[in-house]
Enzyme design. Structure first.
Site, PDB file in Angstrom:
ATOM      1  N   LYS A  13      35.057 101.609  34.635  1.00 30.24           N
ATOM      2  CA  LYS A  13      35.242 101.240  33.223  1.00 30.24           C
ATOM      3  C   LYS A  13      35.776 102.413  32.408  1.00 30.24           C
ATOM      4  O   LYS A  13      36.694 102.259  31.614  1.00 30.24           O
ATOM      5  CB  LYS A  13      33.918 100.772  32.597  1.00 30.24           C
ATOM      6  CG  LYS A  13      33.339  99.522  33.200  1.00 30.24           C
ATOM      7  CD  LYS A  13      32.151  99.004  32.380  1.00 30.24           C
ATOM      8  CE  LYS A  13      30.989  99.978  32.313  1.00 30.24           C
ATOM      9  NZ  LYS A  13      30.303 100.189  33.599  1.00 30.24           N
ATOM     10  N   ARG A  88      24.987  95.491  26.879  1.00 26.36           N
ATOM     11  CA  ARG A  88      24.424  95.502  28.230  1.00 26.36           C
ATOM     12  C   ARG A  88      23.313  94.483  28.390  1.00 26.36           C
ATOM     13  O   ARG A  88      22.785  94.338  29.486  1.00 26.36           O
ATOM     14  CB  ARG A  88      23.843  96.893  28.518  1.00 26.36           C
ATOM     15  CG  ARG A  88      24.693  97.747  29.460  1.00 26.36           C
ATOM     16  CD  ARG A  88      23.993  99.079  29.553  1.00 26.36           C
ATOM     17  NE  ARG A  88      24.307  99.845  30.716  1.00 26.36           N
ATOM     18  CZ  ARG A  88      25.192 100.832  30.736  1.00 26.36           C
ATOM     19  NH1 ARG A  88      25.927 101.090  29.679  1.00 26.36           N
ATOM     20  NH2 ARG A  88      25.363 101.549  31.824  1.00 26.36           N
ATOM     21  N   ARG A 127      31.267 110.891  43.758  1.00 29.00           N
ATOM     22  CA  ARG A 127      31.565 111.482  42.446  1.00 29.00           C
ATOM     23  C   ARG A 127      30.491 112.504  42.077  1.00 29.00           C
ATOM     24  O   ARG A 127      30.792 113.594  41.597  1.00 29.00           O
ATOM     25  CB  ARG A 127      31.621 110.351  41.407  1.00 29.00           C
ATOM     26  CG  ARG A 127      32.114 110.762  40.053  1.00 29.00           C
ATOM     27  CD  ARG A 127      32.359 109.545  39.175  1.00 29.00           C
ATOM     28  NE  ARG A 127      31.131 108.908  38.724  1.00 29.00           N
ATOM     29  CZ  ARG A 127      31.085 107.769  38.034  1.00 29.00           C
ATOM     30  NH1 ARG A 127      32.198 107.132  37.737  1.00 29.00           N
ATOM     31  NH2 ARG A 127      29.953 107.253  37.650  1.00 29.00           N
ATOM     32  N   ARG A 135      20.179 116.287  43.640  1.00 29.34           N
ATOM     33  CA  ARG A 135      20.018 115.892  45.046  1.00 29.34           C
ATOM     34  C   ARG A 135      20.482 114.464  45.273  1.00 29.34           C
ATOM     35  O   ARG A 135      20.186 113.569  44.492  1.00 29.34           O
ATOM     36  CB  ARG A 135      18.538 115.987  45.411  1.00 29.34           C
ATOM     37  CG  ARG A 135      18.112 117.381  45.767  1.00 29.34           C
ATOM     38  CD  ARG A 135      16.637 117.454  46.003  1.00 29.34           C
ATOM     39  NE  ARG A 135      16.101 116.220  46.600  1.00 29.34           N
ATOM     40  CZ  ARG A 135      14.802 116.043  46.838  1.00 29.34           C
ATOM     41  NH1 ARG A 135      13.948 117.002  46.524  1.00 29.34           N
ATOM     42  NH2 ARG A 135      14.362 114.933  47.377  1.00 29.34           N
ATOM     43  N   ARG A 146      20.015 101.436  38.589  1.00 28.31           N
ATOM     44  CA  ARG A 146      21.027 101.063  37.590  1.00 28.31           C
ATOM     45  C   ARG A 146      21.761  99.787  38.010  1.00 28.31           C
ATOM     46  O   ARG A 146      22.065  98.937  37.185  1.00 28.31           O
ATOM     47  CB  ARG A 146      22.021 102.207  37.392  1.00 28.31           C
ATOM     48  CG  ARG A 146      21.396 103.417  36.698  1.00 28.31           C
ATOM     49  CD  ARG A 146      22.323 104.594  36.704  1.00 28.31           C
ATOM     50  NE  ARG A 146      23.502 104.347  35.887  1.00 28.31           N
ATOM     51  CZ  ARG A 146      24.634 105.019  35.997  1.00 28.31           C
ATOM     52  NH1 ARG A 146      24.753 105.975  36.878  1.00 28.31           N
ATOM     53  NH2 ARG A 146      25.637 104.753  35.209  1.00 28.31           N
TER      54      ARG A 146
HETATM   55  P1  AMP Z   1      26.796 104.671  31.219  1.00 26.35           P
HETATM   56  O1  AMP Z   1      27.449 105.986  31.049  1.00 26.35           O
HETATM   57  O2  AMP Z   1      27.441 103.574  30.413  1.00 26.35           O
HETATM   58  O3  AMP Z   1      26.605 104.246  32.652  1.00 26.35           O
HETATM   59  O4  AMP Z   1      25.327 104.811  30.607  1.00 26.35           O
HETATM   60  C1  AMP Z   1      24.407 105.760  31.105  1.00 26.35           C
HETATM   61  C2  AMP Z   1      22.993 105.364  30.706  1.00 26.35           C
HETATM   62  O5  AMP Z   1      22.872 105.323  29.280  1.00 26.35           O
HETATM   63  C3  AMP Z   1      22.546 103.996  31.172  1.00 26.35           C
HETATM   64  O6  AMP Z   1      22.056 103.994  32.497  1.00 26.35           O
HETATM   65  C4  AMP Z   1      21.464 103.664  30.158  1.00 26.35           C
HETATM   66  O7  AMP Z   1      20.275 104.386  30.435  1.00 26.35           O
HETATM   67  C5  AMP Z   1      22.039 104.244  28.880  1.00 26.35           C
HETATM   68  N1  AMP Z   1      22.870 103.268  28.148  1.00 26.35           N
HETATM   69  C6  AMP Z   1      24.206 103.348  27.923  1.00 26.35           C
HETATM   70  N2  AMP Z   1      24.639 102.285  27.232  1.00 26.35           N
HETATM   71  C7  AMP Z   1      23.543 101.499  27.029  1.00 26.35           C
HETATM   72  C8  AMP Z   1      23.336 100.234  26.391  1.00 26.35           C
HETATM   73  N3  AMP Z   1      24.346  99.559  25.835  1.00 26.35           N
HETATM   74  N4  AMP Z   1      22.076  99.743  26.378  1.00 26.35           N
HETATM   75  C9  AMP Z   1      21.052 100.420  26.921  1.00 26.35           C
HETATM   76  N5  AMP Z   1      21.165 101.583  27.544  1.00 26.35           N
HETATM   77  C10 AMP Z   1      22.405 102.140  27.598  1.00 26.35           C
END
Ligand code: AMP
Length: 190
Positions: A13, A88, A127, A135, A146
């Protein structure tokens, strides 16, 4: 152009958002980036979300909705925006509808980047290793969480936006340029 990029962690993304930023001259609004900046700056928000993000869980809906609401009010979002990592949850999607309705604007498309979960794990771990991450076993555990969180809470948004006829699905397993081409084609057809 007002877009949402939807897809699991590691689907690409962010990479595709960067291309769309240049192509359309509109900003990428990544809640993940904003939260990481807050953590790096040790702000009250950063302290609130640090452990949640480290676990791979979602931060509370009202927290991210507040951040996006403020961000959408900034002048560079007038011409459009690319939402990357938001919404999300269905709750966030509903809140976004209210925010946009208040501004009298709507979404043009929701681009779903479809990928295979196992391939993603490999991609993200590579990555992480390349960037000298923590780790690998820690990363893998968090990553699997996730992905589970995505399946449970975020994947239902495809259905949510399909009902509004907004979803354009592209194959995210292809090469970066091919994915970009598919996205442009899908948007041109919308
Ligand atoms: P990302 O970089 O988009 O993968 O986001 C990294 C982390 O930030 C996620 O695993 C969540 O812990 C938090 N996060 C980012 N965007 C959201 C969202 N819209 N709602 C809830 N948590 C978020």
């Amino acid at each position: 152009m007002r877009l949402i990029l939807l897809g699991p962690p590691g689907a690409g993304k962010g990479t595709q958002a960067q291309f769309l930023v240049e192509r359309f001259g509109i900003p990428q609004l990544s809640t993940g980036d904003m939260l990481r900046a807050a953590i790096a700056g040790e702000t009250p928000l950063g302290l609130e979300v640090k452990d949640i993000i480290a676990r791979g869980d979602l931060v509370p809906d009202e927290t991210v909705v507040g951040i996006i609401s403020d961000r959408l009010d900034q002048s560079d979002c007038q011409k459009g925006f690319i939402l990357d990592g938001f919404p999300r949850t269905t709750e966030q999607a509903r809140a976004l509808e209210v925010l946009l309705a208040d501004k009298g604007i709507g979404l043009d498309a929701v681009v779903e980047i479809k990928v295979d979960a196992d391939t993603l794990v490999g991609r993200i771990l590579t990555r992480a290793a390349e960037s000298g991450g923590a780790r690998a076993d820690d990363n893998e555990e968090v990553l699997r969480n996730r992905l589970d969180v995505y399946q449970e809470l975020t994947a239902p948004l495809v259905d949510f936006y399909s009902k509004k006829d907004l979803v354009k699905s592209v194959d995210g397993m292809a090469g970066i340029d091919e994915v970009t081409t598919s996205i442009m084609a899908a948007l041109a057809a919308s």
